[in-house]
Scaffold this active site. Structure first.
Site, PDB file in Angstrom:
ATOM      1  N   HIS A 208       0.527  -1.233  -0.289  1.00 19.33           N
ATOM      2  CA  HIS A 208      -0.083  -0.336  -0.010  1.00 19.33           C
ATOM      3  C   HIS A 208       0.790   0.940  -0.008  1.00 19.33           C
ATOM      4  O   HIS A 208       0.322   2.223   0.339  1.00 19.33           O
ATOM      5  CB  HIS A 208      -1.455  -0.122   1.121  1.00 19.33           C
ATOM      6  N   CYS A 336       0.229   7.962  20.032  1.00 13.04           N
ATOM      7  CA  CYS A 336      -0.931   7.789  20.837  1.00 13.04           C
ATOM      8  C   CYS A 336       0.051   6.868  22.104  1.00 13.04           C
ATOM      9  O   CYS A 336      -0.523   5.547  21.241  1.00 13.04           O
ATOM     10  CB  CYS A 336      -2.093   7.829  20.527  1.00 13.04           C
TER      11      CYS A 336
HETATM   12  C1  LIG Z   1       9.729   2.302   7.417  1.00 12.55           C
HETATM   13  C2  LIG Z   1       8.019   0.745   7.369  1.00 12.55           C
HETATM   14  N1  LIG Z   1       8.066  -0.538   8.110  1.00 12.55           N
HETATM   15  C3  LIG Z   1       7.265  -1.373   8.254  1.00 12.55           C
HETATM   16  C4  LIG Z   1       5.779  -0.461   8.140  1.00 12.55           C
HETATM   17  C5  LIG Z   1       4.684  -1.344   8.323  1.00 12.55           C
HETATM   18  O1  LIG Z   1       4.255  -1.177   6.793  1.00 12.55           O
HETATM   19  P1  LIG Z   1       2.556  -2.070   7.124  1.00 12.55           P
HETATM   20  O2  LIG Z   1       1.499  -0.961   7.803  1.00 12.55           O
HETATM   21  O3  LIG Z   1       1.847  -2.264   5.814  1.00 12.55           O
HETATM   22  O4  LIG Z   1       2.774  -3.460   8.256  1.00 12.55           O
HETATM   23  C6  LIG Z   1       5.335   1.039   7.531  1.00 12.55           C
HETATM   24  C7  LIG Z   1       4.167   1.690   7.601  1.00 12.55           C
HETATM   25  O5  LIG Z   1       4.219   2.916   7.721  1.00 12.55           O
HETATM   26  C8  LIG Z   1       6.538   1.437   7.422  1.00 12.55           C
HETATM   27  O6  LIG Z   1       6.495   3.196   7.745  1.00 12.55           O
END
Ligand SMILES: Cc1ncc(COP(=O)(O)O)c(C=O)c1O
Length: 395
Positions: A208, A336
């Site tokens: 996503h 939060c």
């Molecule tokens: C650097 C990083 N790692 C891992 C994730 C986790 O992704 P997901 O929420 O799709 O598991 C994110 C989500 O913001 C991220 O920015």
């Protein structure tokens, strides 16, 4: 609505949506079923796996489809450490950085409670890990290094290639090899992700962030790297991730990766221009603003879509609410926790004090942002900050 929070998520691309649609209601078979409908779904997964492998410079057997990067990070880190803890029966050591996503940090903390040792490398004021610190932190029982490719809050791109090359060389002389994992969630769209040239053994992605749907991720796991599966059940994904595969989403993530990697240079260049205009405009129009993350001289190592700031004497959340009234979506790094707002752990690790860190805002651009939108932000943001600073008790 002006959407400037692409590091949080992106809209599903319409063309990608078209490619996944048939797998909901026409080609809906279970890939484990032996009749045609099932085999058709299986073929779609295997084609997607081959596409992903090619893009990452891996072989298809090294690609595991997951539900998100959180799962990929858990499978890589918990999986490798638990496997090693089980065979060595002695504490094993993991090295990570203090600015990782919570899915890495919390996993490492959980593993410490189970008997693993962990080192959290500090970063400099611009959000970079120092490779010399990493070298010093490696111990005899180190089995895993996990360093993110690019930081989600401040956009610093870490020296992954250098770390990969160093560990590869080091492993030639070590009895206990050190595996290297990178969370490439934010890096994939803009930076090279060939696993061979990066020298990584494991790499996590989530769809996503690059216009595929939420709920699908990838773990590249180099052949020979042993992990303890995090789910027990069927033998899907080479026995590393039990559970019926999410066929439409897997088709979509492969398509989105193909699109993103083929447009990487162009998209990065266009976005960078708009991002620079936003940064220059904000620094010029709002006195006292602090640009967080890599400084101008280091913009080559800053994600081209990231513009992150601290505005002294204001709360990031107040800025967000005021921007939202104006139809602008951005993000603050605060989290939060138990009903109170904790400043971003990334900014604290970078050496900012709590009051400054509370005033953080991150704008992250995407492929559909326009110059007119940036002009509008530059018009709407300064009076918001001025108003909030005037109201501030810290004034
Ligand atoms: C650097 C990083 N790692 C891992 C994730 C986790 O992704 P997901 O929420 O799709 O598991 C994110 C989500 O913001 C991220 O920015």
């Amino acid at each position: 609505m002006i959407y400037l929070d692409h590091a949080a998520t992106t809209a599903l691309d319409k063309e990608i949506f078209e490619t996944m649609k048939p797998y909901f209601s026409e080609k809906y078979g279970n890939p484990s079923s032996i009749y045609f409908l099932g085999q058709e779904a299986k073929a779609a997964i295997e084609e997607a796996r081959e596409r992903v492998a090619k893009i990452l410079g891996a072989s298809p057997g090294e690609i595991i489809f997951t539900s998100c990067a959180t799962e990929s990070n858990n499978l890589a880190i918990r999986g490798i450490i638990n496997y090693q803890l089980a065979i060595s029966k002695k504490p094993v050591h993991i090295i990570t950085s203090s600015i990782e996503h919570k899915s890495v940090l919390e996993t490492c903390k959980g593993l410490e409670e189970k008997g693993a040792e962990a080192t959290y490398l500090s970063v400099d004021k611009e959000g970079f890990v120092n490779i010399e610190d990493l070298k010093k932190a490696i111990k005899e029982n180190t089995v895993l290094v996990s360093i993110m490719y690019a930081n989600n809050e401040v956009g610093s791109i870490q020296p992954i290639k250098e770390i990969g090359a160093y560990l590869k060389d080091l492993n030639k002389r070590r009895k206990q090899p050190v595996a290297f994992h990178t969370d490439a969630v934010q890096g994939f769209q803009y930076a090279e992700t060939d696993v061979q040239s990066l020298g990584v053994d494991a790499l996590s992605l989530t769809g996503h962030k690059f216009y595929a749907p939420k709920g699908v991720g990838i773990l590249y796991l180099k052949e020979g790297i042993k992990v303890e599966s995090q789910q027990t059940g069927g033998s899907q994904e080479n026995k590393k991730r039990a559970g019926t595969e999410n066929v439409p989403y897997i088709v979509a993530i492969a398509e989105a990766m193909a699109t993103a990697s083929s447009k990487r240079q162009v998209a990065g260049g266009q976005i960078r221009k708009l991002r620079d205009k936003l940064i220059d405009g904000i620094l010029e129009k709002i006195p006292g603003t602090i640009l967080t993350g890599p400084a101008k001289e280091n913009f080559a190592n800053r994600l081209p879509n990231n513009a992150s700031f601290c505005f002294p004497k204001v709360e990031g959340e107040s800025i967000l609410i005021n921007l939202d009234f104006e139809g602008i979506a951005a993000s603050s790094g605060s989290a939060c926790t138990s009903g109170s707002l904790e400043p971003s752990h990334v900014l604290i690790a970078m050496g900012y004090d709590h009051t400054i860190a509370h005033g953080s805002i991150r704008f992250t651009l995407g492929k559909d942002n326009t110059e007119e939108e940036i002009d509008e932000v530059l018009e709407k943001l300064p009076p918001i900050i001025e108003k909030l600073q005037k109201m501030s008790p810290l004034r």
